[in-house]
Design a protein around this motif. Structure first.
Motif, PDB file in Angstrom:
ATOM      1  N   MET A 181     -14.922 -24.161 -19.844  1.00 57.91           N
ATOM      2  CA  MET A 181     -14.380 -24.846 -21.017  1.00 57.91           C
ATOM      3  C   MET A 181     -15.220 -26.094 -21.304  1.00 57.91           C
ATOM      4  O   MET A 181     -15.565 -26.378 -22.446  1.00 57.91           O
ATOM      5  CB  MET A 181     -12.910 -25.205 -20.787  1.00 57.91           C
ATOM      6  CG  MET A 181     -12.172 -25.478 -22.074  1.00 57.91           C
ATOM      7  SD  MET A 181     -10.461 -24.928 -22.064  1.00 57.91           S
ATOM      8  CE  MET A 181      -9.695 -26.115 -20.999  1.00 57.91           C
ATOM      9  N   THR A 182     -15.580 -26.810 -20.252  1.00 58.56           N
ATOM     10  CA  THR A 182     -16.353 -28.039 -20.407  1.00 58.56           C
ATOM     11  C   THR A 182     -17.836 -27.762 -20.655  1.00 58.56           C
ATOM     12  O   THR A 182     -18.453 -28.411 -21.486  1.00 58.56           O
ATOM     13  CB  THR A 182     -16.188 -28.899 -19.136  1.00 58.56           C
ATOM     14  OG1 THR A 182     -14.813 -29.240 -19.016  1.00 58.56           O
ATOM     15  CG2 THR A 182     -17.005 -30.158 -19.193  1.00 58.56           C
ATOM     16  N   ARG A 184     -19.263 -24.763 -21.601  1.00 59.18           N
ATOM     17  CA  ARG A 184     -19.603 -23.760 -22.607  1.00 59.18           C
ATOM     18  C   ARG A 184     -18.667 -23.734 -23.808  1.00 59.18           C
ATOM     19  O   ARG A 184     -18.874 -22.957 -24.739  1.00 59.18           O
ATOM     20  CB  ARG A 184     -19.615 -22.368 -21.979  1.00 59.18           C
ATOM     21  CG  ARG A 184     -20.637 -22.199 -20.858  1.00 59.18           C
ATOM     22  CD  ARG A 184     -20.971 -20.735 -20.671  1.00 59.18           C
ATOM     23  NE  ARG A 184     -21.801 -20.488 -19.518  1.00 59.18           N
ATOM     24  CZ  ARG A 184     -23.134 -20.534 -19.544  1.00 59.18           C
ATOM     25  NH1 ARG A 184     -23.770 -20.823 -20.661  1.00 59.18           N
ATOM     26  NH2 ARG A 184     -23.834 -20.291 -18.446  1.00 59.18           N
ATOM     27  N   GLY A 185     -17.605 -24.506 -23.728  1.00 58.77           N
ATOM     28  CA  GLY A 185     -16.672 -24.528 -24.848  1.00 58.77           C
ATOM     29  C   GLY A 185     -15.863 -23.249 -24.993  1.00 58.77           C
ATOM     30  O   GLY A 185     -15.376 -22.930 -26.074  1.00 58.77           O
ATOM     31  N   PRO A 191      -6.000 -24.404 -16.862  1.00 56.19           N
ATOM     32  CA  PRO A 191      -5.272 -25.637 -16.561  1.00 56.19           C
ATOM     33  C   PRO A 191      -3.752 -25.519 -16.610  1.00 56.19           C
ATOM     34  O   PRO A 191      -3.056 -26.397 -16.123  1.00 56.19           O
ATOM     35  CB  PRO A 191      -5.765 -26.608 -17.649  1.00 56.19           C
ATOM     36  CG  PRO A 191      -7.087 -26.066 -18.072  1.00 56.19           C
ATOM     37  CD  PRO A 191      -6.965 -24.573 -17.966  1.00 56.19           C
ATOM     38  N   VAL A 192      -3.225 -24.437 -17.225  1.00 58.20           N
ATOM     39  CA  VAL A 192      -1.760 -24.288 -17.232  1.00 58.20           C
ATOM     40  C   VAL A 192      -1.318 -23.075 -16.417  1.00 58.20           C
ATOM     41  O   VAL A 192      -0.142 -22.747 -16.379  1.00 58.20           O
ATOM     42  CB  VAL A 192      -1.190 -24.176 -18.669  1.00 58.20           C
ATOM     43  CG1 VAL A 192      -1.470 -25.445 -19.465  1.00 58.20           C
ATOM     44  CG2 VAL A 192      -1.723 -22.952 -19.410  1.00 58.20           C
ATOM     45  N   ASN A 219       1.282 -28.306 -18.800  1.00 59.31           N
ATOM     46  CA  ASN A 219       1.286 -29.057 -20.059  1.00 59.31           C
ATOM     47  C   ASN A 219       0.611 -28.185 -21.119  1.00 59.31           C
ATOM     48  O   ASN A 219      -0.531 -28.420 -21.521  1.00 59.31           O
ATOM     49  CB  ASN A 219       0.562 -30.394 -19.873  1.00 59.31           C
ATOM     50  CG  ASN A 219       0.729 -31.316 -21.061  1.00 59.31           C
ATOM     51  OD1 ASN A 219       1.151 -30.885 -22.136  1.00 59.31           O
ATOM     52  ND2 ASN A 219       0.389 -32.578 -20.883  1.00 59.31           N
ATOM     53  N   SER A 222      -0.690 -29.849 -24.426  1.00 59.42           N
ATOM     54  CA  SER A 222      -1.992 -30.516 -24.369  1.00 59.42           C
ATOM     55  C   SER A 222      -3.111 -29.487 -24.383  1.00 59.42           C
ATOM     56  O   SER A 222      -4.132 -29.668 -25.054  1.00 59.42           O
ATOM     57  CB  SER A 222      -2.084 -31.390 -23.112  1.00 59.42           C
ATOM     58  OG  SER A 222      -3.391 -31.896 -22.965  1.00 59.42           O
ATOM     59  N   LEU A 223      -2.920 -28.393 -23.665  1.00 67.28           N
ATOM     60  CA  LEU A 223      -3.982 -27.379 -23.645  1.00 67.28           C
ATOM     61  C   LEU A 223      -4.200 -26.809 -25.048  1.00 67.28           C
ATOM     62  O   LEU A 223      -5.337 -26.596 -25.469  1.00 67.28           O
ATOM     63  CB  LEU A 223      -3.653 -26.248 -22.660  1.00 67.28           C
ATOM     64  CG  LEU A 223      -4.804 -25.239 -22.506  1.00 67.28           C
ATOM     65  CD1 LEU A 223      -6.023 -25.877 -21.845  1.00 67.28           C
ATOM     66  CD2 LEU A 223      -4.372 -24.003 -21.721  1.00 67.28           C
ATOM     67  N   ILE A 226      -6.385 -28.988 -26.958  1.00 65.00           N
ATOM     68  CA  ILE A 226      -7.787 -28.827 -26.554  1.00 65.00           C
ATOM     69  C   ILE A 226      -8.370 -27.570 -27.204  1.00 65.00           C
ATOM     70  O   ILE A 226      -9.488 -27.585 -27.726  1.00 65.00           O
ATOM     71  CB  ILE A 226      -7.890 -28.748 -25.014  1.00 65.00           C
ATOM     72  CG1 ILE A 226      -7.414 -30.058 -24.381  1.00 65.00           C
ATOM     73  CG2 ILE A 226      -9.311 -28.413 -24.570  1.00 65.00           C
ATOM     74  CD1 ILE A 226      -7.152 -29.964 -22.883  1.00 65.00           C
TER      75      ILE A 226
END
Ligand code: SF4
Ligand code: SF4
Ligand code: SF4
Ligand code: SF4
Lengths: 266, 382
Positions: A181-182, A184-185, A191-192, A219, A222-223, A226
């Motif tokens: 995710m960071t 390569r997007g 995260p959940v 959360n 929040s995801l 993102i």
């Protein structure tokens, strides 16, 4: 000759499911002999048709409750089991078949079946815990065979199973994988989502699909923010939460909030 | 050779350094490109290094970019830190056997004898990372509480530092007093010069460093070359992507215990634990005891843990830090305040990893600033 110690009875039960979780147990080729040595396998539909009577020390339950008959059957199983463990997303959250929970099931049976009047099905697909007390839930679609063996070992020896409720991200980082995710997007549910798969998909440059369901204190909101930032549309965010664990509360609520926003948009 | 004397190693001869280290029995670990990032992995030749690559970083953002030169160390820190080697993510502490099948048999602990005793040479350790290793030394190898595995690995590790001649967008080592130049704790330090011929200014920081340096083809650095190297460090220090005002920060954080801003952060925080696991100084682990099905064989494993899990603060009856707010506060207050009480220094070296690798892009420097501003506004309110 000493009498062999009585082995605890293990039973596997099937409800609405694809049998994939039972197959994970069969897939434990190396461990299966040891399992068979440690427990008496009293019922295991994917392995044998023989059924040994209860009570059972441990019942592994696969599948969700979707029919009035199954809603009865699970109570009988609970009564004859000392420990009852659900295995997989169907038994734990209602499974992919819980997508019916968000639609009108009568309309669907009318489309699919020639004689819908013969179909005795409930309006909702529900997890086992909605019907009886559950001692432990093993997540995954399907379950991870190592977690399954770990669970059986732990229960046999009266210790706590090492099955954490934290995120898939923990597994990613422990194995030294690079966050997709960071770097390569690529949108990722990690995260959940609860750990258990060993961060399989991120290791292959695929976003986590959320097979193991919501992690502890997820959360999701929040995801989703993102994901929007990564250019994912409302409809696709909604779909990401509507998979194998669609009926698990945190995912269900998050999806519903996007359903509303989506309808407002149109 | 005078102590601290500076030499020039032509970039084309950097391979000599790798060979010299390998020759002395070191396993060289250095930067290398994998899966879209610069990671730390075994490197065998100079061709394994990320020649001509850099990284572009921001909150929750990391991308590799091509440089328009052949720099070998023209990037900043990535997702891995050296703790991955010194303090591995999963480590078996011992195995145990029970002679008689599951019953009251003799229980015997089998001490772990490492099958392999690696001697690492870390190539490309940045100034902030040297400080992070020094922090881990204090935590894990203090005379009173020593982790023998860490100590053994650490003592045999050879450190080749590389000075940062550029700062990343998430870097703030200058605020933390940990960089961008390496001041101590290394065996050798390199400064890469790209103007004119591609070369490195090299200096030894220990006698074993001097021994390795003596084996390389070098010449004494000129005054201009030494000046060029130090001006590049000044430039990097003046161009930090981020800043953290540490003045009174510890007291500020303690005072902010009940501040509503923690809840505002918790709205964004995923409690995913990425920040703690990428942090080069976070040392928390959990212990897992496992048995096999027969019960004849047990193992004890140590694995990286994080204060962002609920199990981390589980006491009888539940988790002490059940809310995400309490867990984020624990992380930030430990790093920037409580660490000072424990170890007489900050637990943060300003590497910026927790900013770049937080999927939500939560920025510890921005949150510290927000708390400071909120407190200041509160103090001035009527
Ligand atoms: S790839 Fe997904 S699971 Fe892995 S760290 Fe990134 S967000 Fe988490
Ligand atoms: S707290 Fe963040 S910036 Fe500070 S050392 Fe840890 S990862 Fe680096
Ligand atoms: S911030 Fe959390 S994970 Fe890091 S050292 Fe402190 S308690 Fe441990
Ligand atoms: S601050 Fe960021 S990386 Fe750390 S737990 Fe929260 S969301 Fe995850």
């Amino acid at each position: 000759m000493p009498k062999p110690a009585k082995r605890p009875k293990l039973a596997v039960w099937k409800f609405a499911s694809c049998d994939g979780c039972q197959l994970s147990l069969l897939d434990c080729e190396d461990e299966l002999l040891a399992i068979a040595g440690a427990v008496e396998i009293a019922n295991f539909p994917e392995a044998s048709r023989a059924v040994v009577g209860g009570p059972y020390a441990l019942s592994l339950v696969e599948g969700s409750i979707t029919t009035p008959h199954d809603a009865e059957r699970i109570h009988a199983i609970r009564r004859s089991s000392r420990m009852l463990v659900t295995i997989g997303a169907c038994a734990t959250a209602g499974g992919i078949q819980a997508l019916r929970n968000f639609k009108n099931v009568r309309e669907m049976t009318a489309i699919v079946y020639a004689h819908p009047e013969y179909i005795a099905t409930l309006n909702k697909s529900t997890p086992i815990k909605d019907h009886v007390a559950v001692d432990f839930e093993l997540r995954g679609c399907p379950v991870n065979k190592f977690q399954l063996v770990e669970l059986i070992s732990a229960l046999l020896h009266g210790r706590k199973p090492n099955i954490p409720a934290f995120s898939v991200c923990m597994e990613c980082k422990r194995r030294g994988a690079i966050c997709i995710m960071t770097a390569r997007g690529i949108p990722c549910m990690g995260p959940v989502t609860q750990a258990g798969c060993g961060a399989l998909c991120p290791g292959y440059e695929r976003g986590c699909f959320g097979c193991f369901g919501p992690k502890e204190t997820p959360n999701s909101h929040s995801l989703s923010t993102i994901w929007s930032g990564l250019g994912v549309g409302e409809q696709d965010i909604l779909r990401a939460y509507r998979t194998f664990n669609a009926n698990a509360e945190p995912f269900r609520k998050e999806a519903e909030s996007h359903e509303r926003e989506h309808h407002q948009d149109h | 050779m005078e102590a601290g004397e500076q030499f020039i190693l032509e970039a084309a001869r950097l391979g000599e350094l790798l060979s010299a280290l390998a020759h002395q029995g070191y396993e060289v670990i250095g930067p290398s490109i994998r899966d879209g990032a610069i990671v730390y992995e075994p490197v065998h030749t100079v061709d394994d290094l990320p020649r001509g690559w850099t990284d572009e970083q921001g909150p929750g953002y990391y991308r590799l970019r091509r440089r328009d030169d052949d720099a070998l160390f023209g990037f900043n820190v990535g997702p891995h830190s050296w703790k991955k080697f010194l303090y591995p993510a999963s480590h078996r502490l011992f195995t145990a056997t029970c002679q008689q099948n599951g019953t009251q048999g003799a229980f015997r602990i089998v001490e772990e004898v490492p099958s392999r005793q690696p001697r690492y040479a870390f190539l490309g350790v940045r100034a902030c990372e040297l400080h992070a290793i020094a922090i881990l030394d204090k935590v894990l190898a203090s005379p009173n509480y020593t982790d023998p595995d860490y100590k053994r690995l650490r003592e045999s590790t050879f450190l080749v530092a590389v000075n940062c001649t550029q700062a990343g967008a998430t870097c703030f080592c200058a605020s933390m007093g940990t960089g961008p130049g390496a001041d101590s704790g290394y065996d050798l330090v390199l400064t890469e010069l790209l103007e004119g011929s591609h070369r490195f200014v090299v200096r030894a920081g220990s006698s074993r460093g001097a021994d390795v340096l003596a084996a390389l083809t070098t010449r004494v650095a000129s005054a201009e070359e030494r000046e060029l190297a130090s001006s590049q460090l000044d430039h990097a220090a003046a161009h930090m992507g981020r800043q953290l005002d540490t003045g009174g920060l510890q007291a500020l954080l303690y005072r902010s215990y009940d501040h509503p801003h923690w809840e505002a952060i918790a709205q964004r925080c995923l409690s995913c634990a990425n920040c703690t696991l990428v942090c080069p100084t976070c040392f928390c682990t959990t212990i897992e005891d496992v048995t096999d099905l027969s019960g004849d064989h047990a193992e004890r494993w140590r694995r990286w843990d994080s204060c962002f899990t609920t199990a981390f603060s589980y006491l009888h009856g539940g988790s002490v830090r059940s809310s995400t707010k309490a867990r984020y506060r624990q992380w930030m207050v430990h790093k920037l305040a409580a660490w000072i009480d424990q170890f007489d220094e900050s637990g943060c070296v300003g590497c910026g990893r927790c900013i770049a690798w937080c999927p939500a892009g939560i920025d510890i420097t921005a949150e510290a600033r927000a708390l400071r501003e909120a407190q200041a506004a509160g103090a001035h309110a009527p």
